[in-house]
Design an enzyme around this catalytic site. Structure first.
Site, PDB file in Angstrom:
ATOM      1  N   LYS A   1      85.066  61.583  64.956  1.00  0.00           N
ATOM      2  CA  LYS A   1      86.253  61.284  64.165  1.00  0.00           C
ATOM      3  C   LYS A   1      86.682  59.833  64.295  1.00  0.00           C
ATOM      4  O   LYS A   1      87.428  59.319  63.469  1.00  0.00           O
ATOM      5  CB  LYS A   1      87.418  62.186  64.632  1.00  0.00           C
ATOM      6  CG  LYS A   1      87.169  63.653  64.472  1.00  0.00           C
ATOM      7  CD  LYS A   1      88.360  64.428  65.109  1.00  0.00           C
ATOM      8  CE  LYS A   1      88.041  65.902  65.138  1.00  0.00           C
ATOM      9  NZ  LYS A   1      88.937  66.627  66.061  1.00  0.00           N
TER      10      LYS A   1
ATOM     11  N   GLU B   1      80.829  52.858  63.491  1.00  0.00           N
ATOM     12  CA  GLU B   1      81.302  53.437  64.745  1.00  0.00           C
ATOM     13  C   GLU B   1      82.604  52.759  65.146  1.00  0.00           C
ATOM     14  O   GLU B   1      82.833  51.595  64.813  1.00  0.00           O
ATOM     15  CB  GLU B   1      80.258  53.143  65.814  1.00  0.00           C
ATOM     16  CG  GLU B   1      79.705  54.161  66.706  1.00  0.00           C
ATOM     17  CD  GLU B   1      80.393  55.446  67.009  1.00  0.00           C
ATOM     18  OE1 GLU B   1      81.565  55.654  66.665  1.00  0.00           O
ATOM     19  OE2 GLU B   1      79.751  56.259  67.651  1.00  0.00           O
TER      20      GLU B   1
ATOM     21  N   ASP C   1      80.026  52.655  73.904  1.00  0.00           N
ATOM     22  CA  ASP C   1      80.439  52.672  75.306  1.00  0.00           C
ATOM     23  C   ASP C   1      79.170  52.801  76.161  1.00  0.00           C
ATOM     24  O   ASP C   1      78.470  51.811  76.387  1.00  0.00           O
ATOM     25  CB  ASP C   1      81.392  53.862  75.452  1.00  0.00           C
ATOM     26  CG  ASP C   1      82.151  53.896  76.745  1.00  0.00           C
ATOM     27  OD1 ASP C   1      81.515  53.794  77.792  1.00  0.00           O
ATOM     28  OD2 ASP C   1      83.387  54.036  76.740  1.00  0.00           O
TER      29      ASP C   1
ATOM     30  N   LYS D   1      81.831  47.907  74.374  1.00  0.00           N
ATOM     31  CA  LYS D   1      82.209  47.838  75.790  1.00  0.00           C
ATOM     32  C   LYS D   1      80.925  47.687  76.603  1.00  0.00           C
ATOM     33  O   LYS D   1      80.419  48.660  77.185  1.00  0.00           O
ATOM     34  CB  LYS D   1      82.910  49.150  76.145  1.00  0.00           C
ATOM     35  CG  LYS D   1      84.130  49.013  77.028  1.00  0.00           C
ATOM     36  CD  LYS D   1      84.526  50.373  77.537  1.00  0.00           C
ATOM     37  CE  LYS D   1      85.810  50.849  76.961  1.00  0.00           C
ATOM     38  NZ  LYS D   1      86.259  52.118  77.604  1.00  0.00           N
TER      39      LYS D   1
ATOM     40  N   ASP E   1      90.840  57.997  70.366  1.00  0.00           N
ATOM     41  CA  ASP E   1      91.750  58.977  70.971  1.00  0.00           C
ATOM     42  C   ASP E   1      91.621  59.053  72.479  1.00  0.00           C
ATOM     43  O   ASP E   1      90.646  58.587  73.069  1.00  0.00           O
ATOM     44  CB  ASP E   1      91.440  60.373  70.417  1.00  0.00           C
ATOM     45  CG  ASP E   1      90.149  60.950  71.008  1.00  0.00           C
ATOM     46  OD1 ASP E   1      89.123  60.232  71.008  1.00  0.00           O
ATOM     47  OD2 ASP E   1      90.172  62.083  71.502  1.00  0.00           O
TER      48      ASP E   1
ATOM     49  N   ARG F   1      95.257  58.721  67.933  1.00  0.00           N
ATOM     50  CA  ARG F   1      94.382  58.146  66.898  1.00  0.00           C
ATOM     51  C   ARG F   1      95.182  57.436  65.812  1.00  0.00           C
ATOM     52  O   ARG F   1      94.696  56.517  65.167  1.00  0.00           O
ATOM     53  CB  ARG F   1      93.552  59.249  66.217  1.00  0.00           C
ATOM     54  CG  ARG F   1      92.492  59.883  67.069  1.00  0.00           C
ATOM     55  CD  ARG F   1      91.566  60.734  66.196  1.00  0.00           C
ATOM     56  NE  ARG F   1      90.830  61.730  66.945  1.00  0.00           N
ATOM     57  CZ  ARG F   1      89.661  61.527  67.547  1.00  0.00           C
ATOM     58  NH1 ARG F   1      89.102  60.342  67.525  1.00  0.00           N
ATOM     59  NH2 ARG F   1      89.063  62.510  68.191  1.00  0.00           N
TER      60      ARG F   1
END
Ligand code: PRP
Length: 184
Positions: free
Chosen positions: A49, A104, A108, A136, A164, A170
């Site tokens: 999401k 995206e 991560d 990141k 989130d 969000r």
């Protein structure tokens, strides 16, 4: 689980609405230039999401014919560490011969994009590129090539603008850093 208000949950605002708007406009222009010369349209695929707000703003900044679709994958559940086990919960129809731009919110560990890029490449698109609003790199476990990156960030837990924590925050119009006591 206690739900904190955004004012109580955040330790700082990392990117304001206007900073996000400016960077998304730049990315849109960079993407348009990157696809110069292709015949026809691109297929913009948002990873649900987290990417939904970024994608909505980004496609309005890309001056190209765009088709839009979505995929969903999950690996985190309510945890802050990726399980590394990617589960596709919404898939695409045929992408063979199409120019796919994957959207995206954040890369991560890299597990999600590594898996999704391999999967989509096996379906023989004409090309596939990745745009991620955030990167990141300190958390990376597998290498991922990001063609267009909004911002590189430190290892902080960020929420807002689609991102989130346990399904919350969000809808914040900016990106903020969650206080560690909210998730530890
Ligand atoms: C988040 C984010 C990326 C992924 C990045 O998704 O949206 O898809 O994690 O993490 P990785 O590089 O460590 O794989 P999440 O599973 O939380 O689902 P969501 O997009 O529905 O929030």
């Amino acid at each position: 689980m206690q739900i904190y208000s955004a004012a109580d949950a955040l330790q700082e605002i990392l990117f304001s609405e206007s900073e996000l708007r400016a960077r998304v406009t730049e990315l849109g222009e960079q993407i348009r230039r990157g696809y110069q010369g292709i015949d026809g349209r691109i297929l913009v695929v948002g990873m649900l999401k987290g990417s939904f707000i970024f994608l909505a703003d980004l496609v309005r900044a890309i001056d190209l014919h765009c088709e839009i679709d979505f995929m969903a994958a999950s690996s985190y559940g309510h945890s802050t560490e990726s399980s590394g086990q990617i589960r596709i919960t919404r898939d695409l129809t045929n992408i063979e011969g199409q120019h796919v731009l994957l959207v995206e919110d954040i890369v991560d560990s890299g597990f999600t994009m590594d898996y999704i890029l391999r999967l989509l490449k096996s379906r023989e698109p004409a090309s596939i590129k990745l745009v991620s609003l955030l990167d990141k790199p300190l958390r990376r476990r597998v290498p991922v090539n990001i063609d267009y990156c909004g911002f590189e960030i430190e290892d902080k837990f960020v929420v807002g603008y689609g991102l989130d924590f346990a399904g919350m925050y969000r809808n914040l119009p900016f990106i903020g850093v969650l206080k560690p006591e909210c998730y530890q």
